[in-house]
Design an enzyme around this catalytic site. Structure first.
Site, PDB file in Angstrom:
ATOM      1  N   ARG A  21       0.968  -1.106  -0.337  1.00  0.00           N
ATOM      2  CA  ARG A  21       0.033  -0.015  -0.181  1.00  0.00           C
ATOM      3  C   ARG A  21       0.927   1.073  -0.210  1.00  0.00           C
ATOM      4  O   ARG A  21       0.502   2.510  -0.524  1.00  0.00           O
ATOM      5  CB  ARG A  21      -1.334   0.016   1.222  1.00  0.00           C
ATOM      6  CG  ARG A  21      -0.564   0.142   2.947  1.00  0.00           C
ATOM      7  CD  ARG A  21      -1.579  -0.361   3.648  1.00  0.00           C
ATOM      8  NE  ARG A  21      -2.408   0.724   3.674  1.00  0.00           N
ATOM      9  CZ  ARG A  21      -2.369   1.404   5.072  1.00  0.00           C
ATOM     10  NH1 ARG A  21      -1.869   1.096   5.703  1.00  0.00           N
ATOM     11  NH2 ARG A  21      -3.559   2.243   5.003  1.00  0.00           N
ATOM     12  N   HIS A  71     -11.726   0.668  11.461  1.00  0.00           N
ATOM     13  CA  HIS A  71     -11.316   0.827  10.082  1.00  0.00           C
ATOM     14  C   HIS A  71     -13.091   0.811   9.357  1.00  0.00           C
ATOM     15  O   HIS A  71     -12.407   1.256   8.424  1.00  0.00           O
ATOM     16  CB  HIS A  71     -11.169  -0.276   8.999  1.00  0.00           C
ATOM     17  CG  HIS A  71      -9.197  -1.098   9.751  1.00  0.00           C
ATOM     18  ND1 HIS A  71      -8.262  -0.861   8.320  1.00  0.00           N
ATOM     19  CD2 HIS A  71      -8.223  -0.922  10.620  1.00  0.00           C
ATOM     20  CE1 HIS A  71      -7.134  -1.311   8.386  1.00  0.00           C
ATOM     21  NE2 HIS A  71      -6.645  -1.204   9.855  1.00  0.00           N
TER      22      HIS A  71
HETATM   23  N1  DCM Z   1      -5.811   3.501   8.421  1.00  0.00           N
HETATM   24  C1  DCM Z   1      -8.306   3.285   8.394  1.00  0.00           C
HETATM   25  N2  DCM Z   1      -8.759   4.684   8.794  1.00  0.00           N
HETATM   26  C2  DCM Z   1      -8.284   6.142   7.982  1.00  0.00           C
HETATM   27  C3  DCM Z   1      -7.079   5.740   7.721  1.00  0.00           C
HETATM   28  C4  DCM Z   1      -5.920   4.941   7.764  1.00  0.00           C
HETATM   29  O1  DCM Z   1      -8.654   3.204   9.338  1.00  0.00           O
HETATM   30  N3  DCM Z   1      -8.689   6.807   7.926  1.00  0.00           N
HETATM   31  C5  DCM Z   1      -5.133   3.063   8.513  1.00  0.00           C
HETATM   32  C6  DCM Z   1      -5.094   2.100   7.588  1.00  0.00           C
HETATM   33  C7  DCM Z   1      -4.195   1.014   8.930  1.00  0.00           C
HETATM   34  C8  DCM Z   1      -3.707   2.929   9.442  1.00  0.00           C
HETATM   35  O2  DCM Z   1      -4.458   2.829   9.537  1.00  0.00           O
HETATM   36  O3  DCM Z   1      -4.198  -0.301   9.486  1.00  0.00           O
HETATM   37  C9  DCM Z   1      -2.754   3.649   9.523  1.00  0.00           C
HETATM   38  O4  DCM Z   1      -2.550   4.058   8.116  1.00  0.00           O
HETATM   39  P1  DCM Z   1      -2.111   5.457   7.275  1.00  0.00           P
HETATM   40  O5  DCM Z   1      -0.382   4.294   7.342  1.00  0.00           O
HETATM   41  O6  DCM Z   1      -2.446   5.167   5.856  1.00  0.00           O
HETATM   42  O7  DCM Z   1      -1.756   5.724   8.589  1.00  0.00           O
HETATM   43 ZN    ZN Z   2      -5.020  -3.362   6.157  1.00  0.00          ZN
HETATM   44 ZN    ZN Z   3      -5.036  -1.160  10.734  1.00  0.00          ZN
END
Ligand code: DCM
Ligand code: ZN
Ligand code: ZN
Ligand code: DCM
Ligand code: DCM
Length: 271
Positions: A48, A126
């Site tokens: 990702r 999430h």
């Molecule tokens: N994430 C989430 N909701 C969001 C942004 C990110 O659940 N609006 C999740 C995806 C990854 C973690 O949080 O598991 C960290 O994301 P990032 O590295 O994009 O900040």
């Molecule tokens: Zn994931």
């Molecule tokens: Zn997560």
């Protein structure tokens, strides 16, 4: 989830799928061992942040614009971003798995995404918009500072399991064995049949919205029981952990059980 959660969910699913499903996905994933699902469960997280994998970064979550703890709820039209979310991604990659005409590498990749995203949709944070799924909320965990999202992705499950944190596949295998037993003949035996209520291969959005709403409800009851402001700076490894641990156990068990059933439906349709 962190690696532990995703790999555990994959092992539970591989414990529960029909034999024909094992054979089908072992071939698609080029892996004829018992690790064929576990081995790809974290692949989506590994790509990702890469340039070519960036298209998938929003597929791991859906930002429910609710107002915990007063009101929880997810709305597909309101909350799924134009470039996708976990609900639309599950629909897209399920339909790719069902399309026998697609290139094998596309269906291989679709399998890896489905295994991962059925897991992610069961992590309450999430399915929540507040502070980007809790990433922007600083809390304490055994005296150290972490963000709330990380605590729900990893810290709580790791504390529950104990053992050597570096042995992720071993710990996941052990946890999956326990949860599979609870599903087949233990504390989840009675309720687990209802975990498939509303599940329709022809309506992947409706199906995953049921899963999303169920997951998001824990935002109001267990993640932010006193609202988001109240949790900042709190130590969470005590009473908060005690309340959260059974929710995480249940969500991981459900995700594995539903993933198995979803893969069985796909293979049933393809044969
Ligand atoms: N994430 C989430 N909701 C969001 C942004 C990110 O659940 N609006 C999740 C995806 C990854 C973690 O949080 O598991 C960290 O994301 P990032 O590295 O994009 O900040
Ligand atoms: Zn994931
Ligand atoms: Zn997560
Ligand atoms: N895709 C992929 N690998 C890439 C780019 C895209 O697997 N490097 C997949 C993701 C989508 C589909 O192909 O399911 C179409 O993507 P796009 O419309 O972004 O090309
Ligand atoms: N594969 C893929 N995406 C990649 C690399 C490989 O979908 N970025 C697919 C192609 C093969 C399968 O995974 O179907 C196994 O690839 P490998 O032989 O590289 O392990």
């Amino acid at each position: 989830w962190g690696s532990l959660g995703h790999i555990t969910i994959a092992y539970i699913a591989s414990n529960l799928v029909q034999e024909s499903t094992t054979a089908y996905f072992q071939e698609l994933l080029h892996n004829d061992t018992e690790h064929y699902l576990a081995g790809v469960a974290t692949w989506a997280d590994s790509i990702r942040y890469t340039r070519w994998g960036r298209f998938s970064k929003n597929f791991h979550f859906i930002d429910a614009k609710d107002d915990p703890p007063a009101y929880c709820g997810v709305d597909f039209v309101r909350d799924c971003k134009a470039d996708g979310c976990v609900v639309s991604a599950l629909q897209n990659y399920t339909s790719q798995l069902l399309d026998a005409e697609l290139w094998p590498w596309r269906r291989n990749q679709a399998a890896k995404f489905v295994v991962h995203f059925v897991g992610d949709i069961h992590q309450p944070l999430h399915v929540e918009n507040v502070a980007q799924g809790g990433n922007g909320i600083h809390v304490n965990w055994e005296g150290q500072e972490f963000n709330l999202h990380h605590v729900w992705d990893s810290s709580i499950a790791e504390k529950m399991l104990g053992g050597n944190r570096r042995k992720v596949y071993d710990n996941a295998f052990r946890w999956a064995t326990d949860l599979t037993d609870e599903i087949k003949s233990g504390k989840y035996q009675t309720e687990s049949a209802a975990w498939l209520d509303g599940m329709l291969l022809d309506d992947p959005i409706g199906t995953s919205m049921i899963w999303a709403n169920e997951s998001n409800a824990y935002i109001c009851s267990h993640v932010f029981p006193d609202g988001p402001a109240a949790i900042a700076g709190q130590e969470l490894a005590g009473e908060y952990f005690e309340r959260a641990a059974p929710v995480i156990e249940l969500q991981v068990a459900k995700a594995g059980y539903r993933l198995a059933a979803w893969l069985d439906l796909i293979v049933g349709r393809m044969s």
